[in-house]
Design a protein around this motif. Structure first.
Motif, PDB file in Angstrom:
ATOM      1  N   TYR A  81       0.785  -1.072   0.107  1.00  0.00           N
ATOM      2  CA  TYR A  81      -0.006   0.012   0.020  1.00  0.00           C
ATOM      3  C   TYR A  81       0.796   1.259   0.104  1.00  0.00           C
ATOM      4  O   TYR A  81       0.538   2.118  -0.978  1.00  0.00           O
ATOM      5  N   VAL A  82       1.803   1.309   0.884  1.00  0.00           N
ATOM      6  CA  VAL A  82       2.763   2.445   1.124  1.00  0.00           C
ATOM      7  C   VAL A  82       3.514   2.820  -0.347  1.00  0.00           C
ATOM      8  O   VAL A  82       3.519   4.049  -0.673  1.00  0.00           O
ATOM      9  N   ARG A  83       4.004   1.776  -0.760  1.00  0.00           N
ATOM     10  CA  ARG A  83       4.961   1.789  -2.118  1.00  0.00           C
ATOM     11  C   ARG A  83       4.091   1.976  -3.303  1.00  0.00           C
ATOM     12  O   ARG A  83       4.701   2.750  -4.316  1.00  0.00           O
ATOM     13  N   ALA A  84       2.970   1.281  -3.455  1.00  0.00           N
ATOM     14  CA  ALA A  84       2.136   1.288  -4.478  1.00  0.00           C
ATOM     15  C   ALA A  84       0.876   1.927  -4.811  1.00  0.00           C
ATOM     16  O   ALA A  84       0.682   2.748  -5.821  1.00  0.00           O
ATOM     17  N   THR A  85       0.344   2.065  -3.921  1.00  0.00           N
ATOM     18  CA  THR A  85      -1.207   2.673  -4.018  1.00  0.00           C
ATOM     19  C   THR A  85      -1.473   4.016  -3.098  1.00  0.00           C
ATOM     20  O   THR A  85      -2.068   5.010  -3.664  1.00  0.00           O
ATOM     21  N   ARG A  86      -0.655   4.267  -2.055  1.00  0.00           N
ATOM     22  CA  ARG A  86      -0.715   5.591  -1.266  1.00  0.00           C
ATOM     23  C   ARG A  86      -0.616   7.012  -2.129  1.00  0.00           C
ATOM     24  O   ARG A  86      -1.230   7.801  -1.966  1.00  0.00           O
ATOM     25  N   PRO A  87       0.474   6.712  -3.206  1.00  0.00           N
ATOM     26  CA  PRO A  87       0.780   7.698  -4.132  1.00  0.00           C
ATOM     27  C   PRO A  87      -0.680   8.174  -4.782  1.00  0.00           C
ATOM     28  O   PRO A  87      -0.494   9.262  -5.648  1.00  0.00           O
ATOM     29  N   LEU A  88      -1.482   7.205  -5.259  1.00  0.00           N
ATOM     30  CA  LEU A  88      -2.551   7.529  -5.800  1.00  0.00           C
ATOM     31  C   LEU A  88      -3.927   8.578  -5.058  1.00  0.00           C
ATOM     32  O   LEU A  88      -4.395   9.278  -5.614  1.00  0.00           O
ATOM     33  N   ILE A  89      -3.809   8.322  -3.687  1.00  0.00           N
ATOM     34  CA  ILE A  89      -4.698   9.012  -2.969  1.00  0.00           C
ATOM     35  C   ILE A  89      -4.963  10.538  -3.126  1.00  0.00           C
ATOM     36  O   ILE A  89      -5.780  11.124  -3.153  1.00  0.00           O
ATOM     37  N   SER A  90      -3.589  11.364  -3.381  1.00  0.00           N
ATOM     38  CA  SER A  90      -3.719  12.784  -3.397  1.00  0.00           C
ATOM     39  C   SER A  90      -4.537  13.388  -4.487  1.00  0.00           C
ATOM     40  O   SER A  90      -5.155  14.233  -4.717  1.00  0.00           O
ATOM     41  N   CYS A  91      -4.264  12.205  -5.776  1.00  0.00           N
ATOM     42  CA  CYS A  91      -4.827  12.622  -7.024  1.00  0.00           C
ATOM     43  C   CYS A  91      -6.439  12.499  -6.838  1.00  0.00           C
ATOM     44  O   CYS A  91      -7.204  13.486  -7.529  1.00  0.00           O
ATOM     45  N   LEU A  92      -7.011  11.825  -5.947  1.00  0.00           N
ATOM     46  CA  LEU A  92      -8.446  11.826  -5.620  1.00  0.00           C
ATOM     47  C   LEU A  92      -8.880  12.993  -5.092  1.00  0.00           C
ATOM     48  O   LEU A  92     -10.274  13.365  -5.288  1.00  0.00           O
ATOM     49  N   PHE A  93      -8.107  13.854  -4.403  1.00  0.00           N
ATOM     50  CA  PHE A  93      -8.485  14.950  -3.725  1.00  0.00           C
ATOM     51  C   PHE A  93      -8.512  16.506  -4.585  1.00  0.00           C
ATOM     52  O   PHE A  93      -8.604  17.510  -4.216  1.00  0.00           O
ATOM     53  N   GLU A  94      -7.982  16.041  -5.699  1.00  0.00           N
ATOM     54  CA  GLU A  94      -7.398  17.089  -6.718  1.00  0.00           C
ATOM     55  C   GLU A  94      -8.367  17.079  -7.971  1.00  0.00           C
ATOM     56  O   GLU A  94      -7.774  17.392  -9.003  1.00  0.00           O
ATOM     57  N   GLY A  95      -9.417  16.437  -7.967  1.00  0.00           N
ATOM     58  CA  GLY A  95     -10.180  16.338  -8.905  1.00  0.00           C
ATOM     59  C   GLY A  95      -9.930  15.395 -10.146  1.00  0.00           C
ATOM     60  O   GLY A  95     -10.510  15.267 -11.056  1.00  0.00           O
ATOM     61  N   GLY A  96      -8.989  14.485  -9.608  1.00  0.00           N
ATOM     62  CA  GLY A  96      -8.548  13.356 -10.732  1.00  0.00           C
ATOM     63  C   GLY A  96      -9.388  12.022 -10.158  1.00  0.00           C
ATOM     64  O   GLY A  96     -10.093  11.642  -9.641  1.00  0.00           O
ATOM     65  N   SER A  97      -8.778  11.247 -11.249  1.00  0.00           N
ATOM     66  CA  SER A  97      -9.359   9.665 -11.197  1.00  0.00           C
ATOM     67  C   SER A  97      -7.903   8.813 -10.904  1.00  0.00           C
ATOM     68  O   SER A  97      -6.907   8.920 -11.335  1.00  0.00           O
ATOM     69  N   ALA A  98      -8.074   7.909 -10.157  1.00  0.00           N
ATOM     70  CA  ALA A  98      -6.831   6.842  -9.836  1.00  0.00           C
ATOM     71  C   ALA A  98      -7.693   5.459  -9.628  1.00  0.00           C
ATOM     72  O   ALA A  98      -8.807   5.196  -9.561  1.00  0.00           O
ATOM     73  N   THR A  99      -6.686   4.770 -10.408  1.00  0.00           N
ATOM     74  CA  THR A  99      -7.292   3.266 -10.440  1.00  0.00           C
ATOM     75  C   THR A  99      -6.149   2.442 -10.056  1.00  0.00           C
ATOM     76  O   THR A  99      -5.087   2.386 -10.290  1.00  0.00           O
ATOM     77  N   CYS A 100      -6.536   1.103  -9.387  1.00  0.00           N
ATOM     78  CA  CYS A 100      -5.610   0.070  -8.910  1.00  0.00           C
ATOM     79  C   CYS A 100      -5.926  -0.850  -9.272  1.00  0.00           C
ATOM     80  O   CYS A 100      -7.072  -1.431  -9.005  1.00  0.00           O
ATOM     81  N   PHE A 101      -5.355  -1.883 -10.222  1.00  0.00           N
ATOM     82  CA  PHE A 101      -5.572  -3.011 -10.667  1.00  0.00           C
ATOM     83  C   PHE A 101      -4.596  -4.100 -10.003  1.00  0.00           C
ATOM     84  O   PHE A 101      -3.568  -4.081  -9.562  1.00  0.00           O
ATOM     85  N   ALA A 102      -5.562  -5.424  -9.751  1.00  0.00           N
ATOM     86  CA  ALA A 102      -4.687  -6.542  -9.053  1.00  0.00           C
ATOM     87  C   ALA A 102      -4.907  -7.390 -10.274  1.00  0.00           C
ATOM     88  O   ALA A 102      -6.023  -8.139 -10.665  1.00  0.00           O
ATOM     89  N   TYR A 103      -3.613  -8.017 -10.743  1.00  0.00           N
ATOM     90  CA  TYR A 103      -3.724  -9.016 -11.967  1.00  0.00           C
ATOM     91  C   TYR A 103      -2.902 -10.504 -11.520  1.00  0.00           C
ATOM     92  O   TYR A 103      -2.025 -10.215 -10.873  1.00  0.00           O
ATOM     93  N   GLY A 104      -3.187 -11.323 -12.155  1.00  0.00           N
ATOM     94  CA  GLY A 104      -2.579 -12.652 -12.079  1.00  0.00           C
ATOM     95  C   GLY A 104      -3.345 -13.893 -12.068  1.00  0.00           C
ATOM     96  O   GLY A 104      -4.435 -13.634 -12.082  1.00  0.00           O
TER      97      GLY A 104
END
Length: 333
Positions: A81-104
């Motif tokens: 979470y800290v290294r891969a997903t947390r950097p997406l959260i700020s985008c959410l509060f700045e009018g953006g869209s964030a997407t996280c996929f789990a594949y395999g």
């Protein structure tokens, strides 16, 4: 040794590709199934593929891959979470869209990464905790609310996981934004509400037996958290996508028509997703969103102010070697 390197750096700030190696299970140790994946650093890993030469002499073919982040078997969901997903959260509060996929492939740890369990929260919950903390802190203003929806794409059709799997229909409005007619949304005031939503949604999600897993997810599950203000104006949205298992057709031992249809639909949507991410990464003029329901619905998540993270989950054992290499090549492309 075969070396694989990421093709482009241009989309790196918008798209990050990570790989997570799961630990070897007790039953695999008992069966003497060897660990053939070495996570050599936080960005590189090697797969030691066993081969047999023409003179029947065994040897190892090494495949080296390089990604934005590599998580070894000792990494926790918190680390991911800290290294891969947390950097997406700020985008959410700045009018953006964030997407996280789990594949395999099925059994590689996708659902553990996304959902976690009672003792180990997954990315869904860790992100929600951060979002609620930021809202309560007032850093991005007052009067913000979190609305949650949870639906699945199964055989090219959409089903609402919060409303008895009712059929849903995506529509494009005048500004070419994709809206899903009739989708149930629930306001989440804290993480406990989100846990209830996830438990209910997963209990009705499409599952089926495959040759790899007796309880394999046969659909793409999409959890969306949208932040809105008191006037119902959308601030931003984050989508978590637990993709259907990517095992090869040869591994799905059931040969009934429905299983074959499921597999074909899953493969088509995964291919379309790869093509979309590749075209964004290379700044192509055309992005093929309409090739599948999955990419069409997620169109908003890829354009404008958006960030995407792909987490490829792999099994470390020799019996899963071919699936592991397929997953890594998909992520690498």
């Amino acid at each position: 040794m075969k070396r694989h390197k990421s093709s482009s750096k241009r989309g790196e700030d918008r798209i990050r590709v990570c790989v997570r190696k799961r630990p070897v299970m007790k039953r695999e140790v008992k069966a003497s199934d060897k660990d053939i994946v070495d996570a050599e650093s936080t960005t590189t890993l090697t797969v030691n593929e066993p081969k047999v030469a023409v003179d029947l002499k065994p040897y190892l073919l090494q495949h080296e891959f390089r990604f934005d982040e590599v998580f070894d078997e000792n990494c926790t969901n918190d680390d991911v979470y800290v290294r891969a997903t947390r950097p997406l959260i700020s985008c959410l509060f700045e009018g953006g869209s964030a997407t996280c996929f789990a594949y395999g492939q099925t059994g590689a740890g996708k659902t553990h990464t996304m959902m976690g369990n009672k003792d180990t929260p997954g990315l869904y919950l860790l992100a929600a905790n951060d979002i609620f903390s930021l809202i309560q802190s007032g850093k991005y203003g007052r009067g913000l609310h979190v609305w949650v929806s949870f639906f699945e794409i199964y055989c090219g059709q959409l089903f609402d996981l919060l409303n008895k799997r009712n059929r849903l229909h995506p529509r494009e409005d005048g500004s070419h934004r994709v809206c899903i007619a009739g989708l149930t949304e629930t306001e989440a005031v804290d993480s406990n509400v989100l846990v209830e939503v996830l438990e209910y949604g997963n209990s009705v999600r499409s599952k089926g037996a495959t040759g790899v897993n007796p309880d394999s997810s046969r659909s793409h599950a999409i959890l969306q958290m949208e932040i809105r203000d008191d006037n119902d104006h959308r601030n931003g949205r984050i989508s978590f996508i637990d993709l259907a298992g990517s095992e090869r057709a040869a591994d799905v031992t059931d040969t009934d028509k429905q299983t074959r249809l499921e597999g074909a639909e899953i493969n088509q949507s995964l291919l379309a997703l790869k093509e979309c991410i590749r075209s964004i990464d290379q700044d192509s003029r055309h992005t093929p969103f309409r090739q599948s329901k999955l990419t069409h619905i997620l169109k908003d998540s890829f354009v404008g102010n958006s960030k995407t993270c792909m987490i490829a989950n792999i099994s470390p054992t020799q019996t899963a070697c071919e699936n592991t290499l397929n997953t890594l090549r998909y992520a690498d492309r």
